[in-house]
Write a protein that holds these residues in place. Structure first.
Motif, PDB file in Angstrom:
ATOM      1  N   ASN A 125       0.903  -7.165  -4.771  1.00 50.02           N
ATOM      2  CA  ASN A 125       0.191  -7.289  -3.486  1.00 50.02           C
ATOM      3  C   ASN A 125      -0.797  -6.157  -3.188  1.00 50.02           C
ATOM      4  O   ASN A 125      -1.132  -5.933  -2.031  1.00 50.02           O
ATOM      5  CB  ASN A 125       1.170  -7.408  -2.305  1.00 50.02           C
ATOM      6  CG  ASN A 125       2.162  -8.533  -2.499  1.00 50.02           C
ATOM      7  OD1 ASN A 125       1.830  -9.551  -3.123  1.00 50.02           O
ATOM      8  ND2 ASN A 125       3.366  -8.354  -2.006  1.00 50.02           N
TER       9      ASN A 125
ATOM     10  N   ALA B  27     -10.645  -2.844  -4.575  1.00 47.83           N
ATOM     11  CA  ALA B  27     -11.812  -3.567  -4.062  1.00 47.83           C
ATOM     12  C   ALA B  27     -13.118  -2.940  -4.547  1.00 47.83           C
ATOM     13  O   ALA B  27     -14.153  -3.618  -4.610  1.00 47.83           O
ATOM     14  CB  ALA B  27     -11.786  -3.579  -2.540  1.00 47.83           C
TER      15      ALA B  27
ATOM     16  N   LYS C  54      -3.061  -2.058   5.513  1.00 48.65           N
ATOM     17  CA  LYS C  54      -3.925  -3.079   4.910  1.00 48.65           C
ATOM     18  C   LYS C  54      -4.994  -2.502   3.969  1.00 48.65           C
ATOM     19  O   LYS C  54      -5.332  -3.095   2.953  1.00 48.65           O
ATOM     20  CB  LYS C  54      -4.614  -3.898   6.010  1.00 48.65           C
ATOM     21  CG  LYS C  54      -3.642  -4.726   6.853  1.00 48.65           C
ATOM     22  CD  LYS C  54      -3.041  -5.872   6.050  1.00 48.65           C
ATOM     23  CE  LYS C  54      -2.250  -6.849   6.913  1.00 48.65           C
ATOM     24  NZ  LYS C  54      -0.868  -6.449   7.167  1.00 48.65           N
ATOM     25  N   ARG C  55      -5.548  -1.361   4.339  1.00 53.21           N
ATOM     26  CA  ARG C  55      -6.634  -0.808   3.521  1.00 53.21           C
ATOM     27  C   ARG C  55      -6.452   0.696   3.301  1.00 53.21           C
ATOM     28  O   ARG C  55      -5.992   1.402   4.206  1.00 53.21           O
ATOM     29  CB  ARG C  55      -7.994  -1.050   4.189  1.00 53.21           C
ATOM     30  CG  ARG C  55      -8.471  -2.482   4.015  1.00 53.21           C
ATOM     31  CD  ARG C  55      -9.783  -2.697   4.698  1.00 53.21           C
ATOM     32  NE  ARG C  55     -10.363  -3.983   4.325  1.00 53.21           N
ATOM     33  CZ  ARG C  55     -11.446  -4.516   4.887  1.00 53.21           C
ATOM     34  NH1 ARG C  55     -12.072  -3.852   5.861  1.00 53.21           N
ATOM     35  NH2 ARG C  55     -11.915  -5.672   4.483  1.00 53.21           N
TER      36      ARG C  55
ATOM     37  N   GLU D 178      -6.763  -2.495  -1.219  1.00 49.09           N
ATOM     38  CA  GLU D 178      -6.302  -3.249  -0.053  1.00 49.09           C
ATOM     39  C   GLU D 178      -5.093  -4.113  -0.362  1.00 49.09           C
ATOM     40  O   GLU D 178      -4.842  -4.460  -1.523  1.00 49.09           O
ATOM     41  CB  GLU D 178      -7.441  -4.103   0.527  1.00 49.09           C
ATOM     42  CG  GLU D 178      -8.056  -5.100  -0.430  1.00 49.09           C
ATOM     43  CD  GLU D 178      -9.324  -5.739   0.141  1.00 49.09           C
ATOM     44  OE1 GLU D 178      -9.519  -5.698   1.376  1.00 49.09           O
ATOM     45  OE2 GLU D 178     -10.111  -6.279  -0.646  1.00 49.09           O
ATOM     46  N   TRP D 179      -4.354  -4.413   0.711  1.00 47.85           N
ATOM     47  CA  TRP D 179      -3.230  -5.337   0.591  1.00 47.85           C
ATOM     48  C   TRP D 179      -3.786  -6.729   0.350  1.00 47.85           C
ATOM     49  O   TRP D 179      -4.733  -7.149   1.002  1.00 47.85           O
ATOM     50  CB  TRP D 179      -2.395  -5.331   1.879  1.00 47.85           C
ATOM     51  CG  TRP D 179      -1.254  -6.303   1.801  1.00 47.85           C
ATOM     52  CD1 TRP D 179      -0.064  -6.111   1.200  1.00 47.85           C
ATOM     53  CD2 TRP D 179      -1.227  -7.628   2.331  1.00 47.85           C
ATOM     54  NE1 TRP D 179       0.722  -7.239   1.316  1.00 47.85           N
ATOM     55  CE2 TRP D 179       0.032  -8.185   2.003  1.00 47.85           C
ATOM     56  CE3 TRP D 179      -2.144  -8.414   3.047  1.00 47.85           C
ATOM     57  CZ2 TRP D 179       0.399  -9.479   2.375  1.00 47.85           C
ATOM     58  CZ3 TRP D 179      -1.778  -9.702   3.413  1.00 47.85           C
ATOM     59  CH2 TRP D 179      -0.513 -10.226   3.079  1.00 47.85           C
ATOM     60  N   ASP D 180      -3.230  -7.410  -0.640  1.00 39.90           N
ATOM     61  CA  ASP D 180      -3.718  -8.754  -0.971  1.00 39.90           C
ATOM     62  C   ASP D 180      -2.582  -9.473  -1.698  1.00 39.90           C
ATOM     63  O   ASP D 180      -2.224  -9.108  -2.817  1.00 39.90           O
ATOM     64  CB  ASP D 180      -4.952  -8.617  -1.877  1.00 39.90           C
ATOM     65  CG  ASP D 180      -5.533  -9.975  -2.246  1.00 39.90           C
ATOM     66  OD1 ASP D 180      -4.831 -11.001  -2.088  1.00 39.90           O
ATOM     67  OD2 ASP D 180      -6.695 -10.005  -2.705  1.00 39.90           O
ATOM     68  N   ASN D 181      -2.016 -10.498  -1.054  1.00 40.73           N
ATOM     69  CA  ASN D 181      -0.830 -11.136  -1.665  1.00 40.73           C
ATOM     70  C   ASN D 181      -1.184 -12.055  -2.836  1.00 40.73           C
ATOM     71  O   ASN D 181      -0.305 -12.651  -3.431  1.00 40.73           O
ATOM     72  CB  ASN D 181       0.038 -11.838  -0.617  1.00 40.73           C
ATOM     73  CG  ASN D 181      -0.723 -12.930   0.117  1.00 40.73           C
ATOM     74  OD1 ASN D 181      -1.891 -13.183  -0.195  1.00 40.73           O
ATOM     75  ND2 ASN D 181      -0.081 -13.549   1.087  1.00 40.73           N
ATOM     76  N   SER D 182      -2.468 -12.145  -3.163  1.00 39.74           N
ATOM     77  CA  SER D 182      -2.842 -12.893  -4.369  1.00 39.74           C
ATOM     78  C   SER D 182      -3.236 -11.962  -5.522  1.00 39.74           C
ATOM     79  O   SER D 182      -3.704 -12.414  -6.572  1.00 39.74           O
ATOM     80  CB  SER D 182      -4.002 -13.854  -4.049  1.00 39.74           C
ATOM     81  OG  SER D 182      -5.163 -13.105  -3.769  1.00 39.74           O
ATOM     82  N   ALA D 183      -3.068 -10.655  -5.318  1.00 35.92           N
ATOM     83  CA  ALA D 183      -3.490  -9.689  -6.352  1.00 35.92           C
ATOM     84  C   ALA D 183      -2.583  -9.775  -7.574  1.00 35.92           C
ATOM     85  O   ALA D 183      -1.371  -9.902  -7.442  1.00 35.92           O
ATOM     86  CB  ALA D 183      -3.444  -8.275  -5.781  1.00 35.92           C
TER      87      ALA D 183
END
Lengths: 359, 77
Positions: free
Chosen positions: A8, A12, A140-141, A175-180
């Motif tokens: 997650n 970027a 988040k970032r 950044e937080w990203d649940n598709s990472a």
């Protein structure tokens, strides 16, 4: 060894900045003679490097890189929850340089900020720490600022270090990203070898005095003070031979990859001889080993992001890249990550002059 | 690999003429011996014989023969 999978969290963008001031091999020829300087340059692979003059600090280079990156990403500065600064060349004994950078970068007061003291393994420590802190989704970032101005710690009369190091700072936006795609880490430490790569005086164990500042002739005719960086090249090489191949294997195992799955391997840019030998002994195809030593030298904590934002910039900006990043050095410490990097923002490397700085 | 073959490999890596190194040379007096050649010697020992030589061991070496003695277990007679 410590490590494991982190989910997650995604990169970027990556940006770097270097001092405008250059030193070329011609400079070392004057100090050590043409023959020896050329022989060193050929073996370590360093023909020019950037040098922080006019009081330029690591934070100034990281600040410039971060400004450029934020501009290119169009991130709202208030959306950044975390700033981590990784370096062995901070601004002050106290406070943490991360706090001064929060203010300079006009980040919000809700932003957490702290420093990590690491050099050659610094980028891996930074990625690992920030990825873990983003992973739960509360933050988040984040901005990860990693760099060093090691030339300010080096005695010009010490041939084991004088012609290798350059200065650079980097900024990595995460950044937080649940598709990472997940990142796979491995880290390790051997403090028993700390003395092989050390600046002994100037902190609290051996405070700076008039005596610690005096440069005297040491082993092999090298001239250095106790406030200058000492490096035992042979001990560091023995350590990398011992630790880096198993580190690489562990990282690949965690990710379930073999070398054919990897697009690029970026090692800490220790020197060309070490990188080439490690690549050979680990049987990594030459075209997958990316280095930028000829132009920038060993930029300590910044060496891995410098390759990412330089030699790999186009590939990282336009395509998915399966990367293996390997840091090793001061501590002694080592760390690696295997990660799939989705297309990211990579601005051109910026140059910083002493006059540009508003401290 | 024999002692003579390792010496020859050292000469090639140091980029000196064949026959330059016989063994009894004092390292301090050798023009081709510096911090970089120590790494080259270590890499050869690791690659050809699987021996990791430490920095301390190298500091204690006075001659080329001392360097070779560190590898004696793996060098063929």
């Amino acid at each position: 060894m410590a490590g494991g999978k982190v989910e997650n969290a995604a990169i970027a963008g990556i940006a770097c900045a270097v001092p405008k001031s250059l030193k070329t091999v011609a400079h070392e020829q004057k100090v050590f003679g043409e023959k020896e300087a050329n022989r060193i340059a050929k073996n370590v692979g360093v023909f020019q490097r950037r040098v922080a003059t006019d009081g330029i600090c690591t934070s100034d280079l990281c600040y410039s890189a971060a400004e450029k990156l934020l501009e290119n990403l169009s991130w709202d500065r208030h959306s950044i929850d975390l700033l981590v600064f990784v370096s062995v060349t901070p601004d002050y004994v106290a406070p943490a340089t991360a706090c001064t950078l929060q203010h300079r970068l006009k980040l919000a007061k809700h932003c957490a900020a702290f420093d990590i003291t690491h050099a050659c393994t610094g980028y891996i420590y930074g990625l690992w720490t920030v990825a873990h802190l983003l992973s739960p989704g509360t933050l988040k970032r984040a901005l990860l600022l990693v760099g060093d101005t090691v030339t300010r710690l080096v005695s010009p009369g010490d041939r084991s270090v004088a012609s290798i190091f350059g200065d650079a700072g980097s900024a990595t936006a995460m950044e937080w990203d649940n598709s990472a795609p997940p990142m796979f880490f491995e880290l390790g430490t051997d403090g028993g070898g700390a003395q092989h790569l050390m600046v002994k005086a100037g902190a609290f164990r051996h405070p700076a005095t008039a005596a610690t500042r005096i440069r005297t002739e040491r082993e092999g005719g090298n001239v250095r003070s106790d406030e200058d960086l000492f490096m035992s090249g042979t001990d560091i090489f023995a350590f990398t031979l011992r630790e880096v191949p198993p580190l690489t294997q562990k990282v690949l195992e965690h990710a379930g990859w073999d070398l054919t799955d990897v697009d690029a391997v970026v090692m800490h840019q220790a020197n060309l001889f070490i990188i080439n030998y490690l690549a050979k002994t680990m049987k990594i195809p030459k075209e997958k080993v990316i280095e930028d030593l000829a132009d920038y030298g060993n930029t300590s904590a910044a060496s891995i992001p410098m390759v990412l934002a330089g030699k790999l910039a186009e590939r990282l900006a336009s395509s998915y890249q399966r990367l293996v990043l390997l840091g090793f050095g001061t501590g002694l410490s080592w760390g690696g990550v295997a990660m799939t990097c989705r297309p990211v923002v990579v601005p051109a490397i910026t140059e910083v002059e002493g006059d540009d700085i508003s401290r | 690999m024999t002692r003579a073959e390792f010496l020859q490999a050292l000469e090639e890596s140091f980029e000196v003429d064949q026959g330059t190194l016989e063994g009894n040379e004092t390292l301090e007096d050798l023009e081709c011996w510096d911090s970089m050649s120590a790494l080259i010697y270590m890499a050869l020992a690791d690659e050809k014989l699987g021996i990791t030589v430490s920095g301390e061991q190298i500091i204690n070496c006075k001659t080329v023969n001392d360097l070779l003695d560190l590898l004696d277990d793996k060098l063929a007679a």
